[in-house]
Every structure is written in structure tokens, then in C-alpha cells.
Design an enzyme around this catalytic site. Sequence first.
Site, PDB file in Angstrom:
ATOM      1  N   ALA A  67       0.863  -1.180   0.000  1.00 39.61           N
ATOM      2  CA  ALA A  67       0.000   0.000   0.000  1.00 39.61           C
ATOM      3  C   ALA A  67       0.900   1.231   0.000  1.00 39.61           C
ATOM      4  O   ALA A  67       2.067   1.156   0.389  1.00 39.61           O
ATOM      5  CB  ALA A  67      -0.887  -0.005   1.242  1.00 39.61           C
ATOM      6  N   GLU A 109      -0.500  -9.222  -1.361  1.00 36.76           N
ATOM      7  CA  GLU A 109      -1.933  -9.532  -1.208  1.00 36.76           C
ATOM      8  C   GLU A 109      -2.643  -9.484  -2.560  1.00 36.76           C
ATOM      9  O   GLU A 109      -3.588 -10.245  -2.793  1.00 36.76           O
ATOM     10  CB  GLU A 109      -2.573  -8.574  -0.204  1.00 36.76           C
ATOM     11  CG  GLU A 109      -2.143  -8.881   1.229  1.00 36.76           C
ATOM     12  CD  GLU A 109      -2.622  -7.846   2.217  1.00 36.76           C
ATOM     13  OE1 GLU A 109      -2.280  -6.655   2.067  1.00 36.76           O
ATOM     14  OE2 GLU A 109      -3.347  -8.228   3.160  1.00 36.76           O
TER      15      GLU A 109
END
Length: 690
Positions: A67, A109
Site C-alpha cells: 500500500a 496480497e
Amino acid sequence: MSVPTNSISSLERRGDVGVLTINSPPVNALGQAVRAALRDGLSALIADDAVKAVVIRCDGRTFFAGADISEFGKPFVEPDLNVVFDIIEASAKPVVAAIHGTALGGGFEVALACHYRVAAASAKVGLPEVALGLLPGAGGTQRAPRLAGVEAALDLIISGRPVKADTALEMKLIDAVASDAGLVDEAVQFAEGLIADSAPLRRVRDMEVDLQSDAARAVIAAYQEKNARLFRGPVAPTNIAKAVEAAATLPFEAGLKREAELFEELMEGRQSGAQRHIFFAERAAGKVAGLSRDVQPVAIQSVAVLGAGTMGTGIATAFLSGGYEVTLIDLNPEAVERAQGRIYKTLDGLVSKGRLSFGAAAAQKSRLVIDSSLDAVASADLIVEAVYENLDLKKDVFRQLDSRAKADAVLASNTSFLDLNAIAAVTSRPERIIGLHFFAPANIMRLLEVVRGSATAPEIVATGMALGKKLGKVAVLSGVCDGFIANRAMAPRVTAAEKLILEGPMPWDVDRVMTAYGFPMGVFSMLDLVGLDVIGWDRENSAGRTVQEVLCERGHWGQKTGQGYYVYDENRRATPSDEAAEVIAGFADKTPVAMDDEALLERLLYPVVNEGAKIVEEGIAQRASDVDVALVTGYGWPVWTGGPMFWADTVGLDKVIAGLERTLGPDAVSPLLRRTAQQGQALAEQTAPH
Ligand code: T1G
């Protein structure tokens, strides 16, 4: 032919396979624009009837590195990563992740949400959110256990350590390893194989976890017991364990919801902000204010290390692991042979722990040469002096190096507090002298203080900083003063501690407060470890005038003699020393003052904050966050507090100043600290005056 859909993504067709490429330097962080490009690119390819399978890849140095940490703490902007994952998992076509570089956190992810994963041989994958005081918040705690199993996934996420492609394959985290050069082609071939075989879509969310409820809970509890120290202080590991337990005990959607709750708890907590501060502070530390980008570091390949003591041996080991040719020199042949043996033992130990391959260890051994003559420095690009901490000795050594080293060699001292300018002044090349202050054990501690002398040339400063990065250290630039940054900033804590035990509190009270705060050791435990006799004890003139003198005169030098402030058993287990208590009583105030732990903490750590502010205002450190980085990476200051400067902001600068005025007096308070408080600014954001 690839069709750019916008500045950061492009689509191309390779036969029946649609390839979505994202390019968002420097690390393809999953910021809002990247998430939107993923959503739109995937939707387009999945809607294209000519496309039978999809490959997701990235340009640049790495697959998504996680992120975008710079977005944290700001208002969230759609789309959420789980929106992207829903598109993948709703797809009737297989989606394959082509991984290179370091697929970390949210980046991995993304790969876990794909149906299959192909990684380049040199790629690494990991879920390092714990280093940010977080946990994988986009399904990582739910999908990793479904692929790798509860125990392996728990260790992967709590350690935060990335794993290489071949290990990830063994763990079933990925499905194939490709050649580095052929990753995209091989990922496309892999996808074509899925089409040809009409392979099942195999959504990770539909997989069963290897252990069910009770068995999973037992494994998690055993892991927590075995690794108890990881769970003391930081909160994230406990939340990670709960999230992984949810993967084994709840349906997938419920597990995702539980993960999100546990993630939010951490994101809203104080520790994650502190650890994100350190993340960016470590990167800021590598930037030298005023150093032109045109300044190139000197190319270093061969390194001579002078002195085969503990530090010299550790420094030689660090350079070997950094890929350098190392000549370890000591005028005492036995000493340098013993050092070589210790280095070989360290390398063999890493091999037995699976941390280093046998081949890599052999290569490092082959790059080590030992010698007992100073003439062996003649061809070295860099010479690191690590002899006994005595200024006259170091001056003499540098005079001899100056006459033996090649003209373009860089000469460095590992001195931990001596005047680098005085050392440089005895040479004909002060502009090529720099301090490289390693912290023991030099091959393990991440901090490297790069000390810039008044004559040090810019390219030599750049060389020191570049060496730090190449060695995997955190290089922090320091000016010349007694103790540079870390040792100088922490010295007031020892002074405060030695004063406190004369006012009522005992050494073990002080140490309890320090370890409860998060330090790996207390002040007096550390003094016993280092040795009371080597910390400023003037043996010739010792006359029983202080607690330390009395203990040293009685031969109680700490762990090495079995007794100091503590008594040590054969396993070095410590118990408070009654004799030390008696000696202290002989010097302590007759009316001891009771202090609670909060008062002790303030007395011990506020002076460090104050000294750190002075180090910045004097220009010894470039910025306050460098002081945070230096103490976190060099002294084990608990990273989840953000370091002394960030911590002081969370305490409140006015409160810190009031505490300092009470104990050290108003004149002792750093003007920068006062000014920052008066202006309502953050101490951790202050920089040195230009
Ligand atoms: N976000 C924003 N910026 C990042 C970044 C990130 N994730 N990673 C690196 N940068 C910037 C960095 O600040 C620097 O900027 C430049 O990129 C080069 O970095 C939802 C919540 C990938 C191994 O923890 O470990 O995903 O200083 O100097 O040495 O569950 O960067 O040049 O302006 O470090 O080659 C999880 C963090 C996030 C990975 C590359 N991911 N990054 O190392 O370069 S949380 C991470 C790294 C998350 C999800 C959760 C390293 C690297 P500047 P660098 P490097």
C-alpha cells in the site's frame, strides 16, 4: 502491441492472454491511482471475450511493494483493494500474478487474490506490515494460511521477513518460479497452459486452512509462547495472531471482517504512527542536505580492516556480507587468525540456520584475506581503522596508513567518540578521511554513523552514505562531537541513572522501568555487560569516591567477573547484588525519595530528548528524525515509540520541558526544544540550522 490505458497502466494481448502492466515508480506502491488502474485494466481484460486468461505485472524494479504508506492517516479515496480483489475472484478467467523484485504487503496480497502466482527466481514475497505496527489489511491474514498453513503463515506475518521465490514455492505461496529474464513470457506460457488444460479457477478464498479451530489455536498459542518476546511491547503481533486464528475458525468473509477490525485497531493506535515515522525517517536519513546529486561516491571494491578485535572482526564480517573483498589486518598474527576463525564460525552458523546458502558462505570466505603487516593496505580502495580507542594510537596509525595507502584510497576510522578532525589533521589527505562508526555487533546492528570531518570532501561523504546502504545499514550522517549522535544522546540517561540510585531508587528499579518501556536491557544491566572497568574507570587514581569506583576496586566489574550491580550465575542469569545495594547505601541520601515508574521514566528519558535537540541545533545531526533513527537502530530504543523526538511530541513538549526544568534547571533546556514548543511545532520534524 500494448495499449496505454493511462499514464500508469497498459494492456496488451499475447495470443489468448491479456497482460495488464502497471508502471508507477519508484516501487509501484498501491496508491489510489494504481488501485484505480488495476480495477479498470482488469475489468477491461475480463470483459474482452478474446481474452481467456489474464496476467498482472509491473514495470520498473518491483511488483507492487505494498500500500502507499504516504496515504495513511489521510482520508481514504476509493477504490479499496478488496474491490480489486472482488473483480479478480468474480472472474471466470484465471488471473496470474507475474512477480519480480519485492512483492510486499498489499503487493503480495494482490498476488494472493489471484488464482495463480509465478515469481522470478530473484523475487521475494512478504507481508512486512508488522514493521509499520500494522497487519496485512487486504486479506493477507486470511489467504496466506489457506496456501501455506497456519504456522508458516503466522511466522511469515509476525516476523515480517520476506521469503525468496524458491522458499515461497515450497511454502505453496506461489505456483512456479520463472527465470528473471523470462518472467513475463513464462507467466504468459503458464496462463496458456491453464487455458489449454481448462484448469480450475482455484480461488484462494475457497481453500481450506490446514488446521481447524482447536488445532490452530494450539499452534498459535505455542508460537506465542515460544516467541513471547515478540509479543511484549508492540501490539501488532497479538492482533496478527488473532487474525490468523480467525482464518482457521471463521468463514472467509467473516475472517476478512475480523481482519479489518484488527487492522483498524492498529491503524488508530499510537504505535503504527510511530513506526511509520521511523520508516520514512530511515529513508530521509540517507539524504545529505546540500549534497549535489552530481556528486558521485568513490567506487569501493576492496576493503582493508585494521584491528582484529571484536569491532574489527564484526566490521570485516559486515563488508564480506556486503560483497566486498576484505583484508583483515592485525600486527598480532594469532589475533588475526583467531578473528578469521570467528568469521568462519559466524558464516557457518548462518548456513546452519538456513539464513545463508553454503555457496554464499564459501564465496564470502574466499573473499577474506588475513595479514599482519600494514603494507597490506597498499591496494585497498577503503581502509577502516578499528584499533583501540586511544587518540594518540589512532593518530600514529593514520600517519602510517597515509604513507602506505594508494592516493585515491578512502581512510575511515571506527572511532566511537574521538575527534575525527584531530585524526585527519595528521595525514596529508584530510579531505579523504571519514568516520564509519559501527555499533557492536558490527555485522548485526543496523546503525552506521557516517562522521563528516571539517575537511571531508563531498564525494567522500557520499561514499560513506553509499557504503551504509550497500551494507544494508541505516547510514546517519553526523558532525564531529564527543559521542557523535547516538552515544552522545544516550549518555545523559546513564548520568541520570547513576544520580537516581543515590536518591532512593535502586538499579533494578531503574532497569525495570527501562525494559517495561521497551528497551532490550536496563541501564545497569548494560553497564554490567559492557564492564564497569571500561566505562570511564580511572584505575590509577581510583579512590572509592563513587559507587562505580568502589565496585571496580573490589573487582566487581560486571558480567565478566560474575558480579557488578547484579550477581550472575553460571548461565549469566542476574539477581540484584546485596553488596552493590550496601555500597550504594554508603553514598545515597539518608532520606531516600520514593518515585513511581512514571517519575523514573521522565528522569531517565527527558534528558535524552533534550540532548537530541541540542545535537540538532548544533548541526551535528541533520534533522531530529535522524536522532530517532540512530537510537532505534543503534540502541534498541523501542521502534513502536518512534524514537525520543517523536515520543516527546506524544508526551507533550511542555510537559517534557517542565520535567527538565525540575531536574536539570531552566538553563539546561535546549533552546530548540523551547522554541518548538512555543511555536506549537513537532520536535521530530525539526532540522538543523543551515
Ligand atoms: N509506500 C510509499 N512509498 C514507498 C513505499 C510504500 N509502500 N515503499 C517504498 N517507498 C518509497 C520510499 O519512501 C522511497 O522514497 C522510495 O520508495 C524507495 O524506497 C494493505 C497496509 C520496497 C524493499 O512495508 O520495504 O501494504 O525516499 O529507499 O531500498 O496490507 O522500500 O525515494 O522519496 O526503501 O530499494 C507494506 C516498504 C506497506 C514495503 C525497496 N509494504 N518498502 O527498498 O528503496 S503497508 C512495505 C520497502 C501495506 C496492506 C498494508 C522498500 C523496498 P524516496 P527505498 P529500496
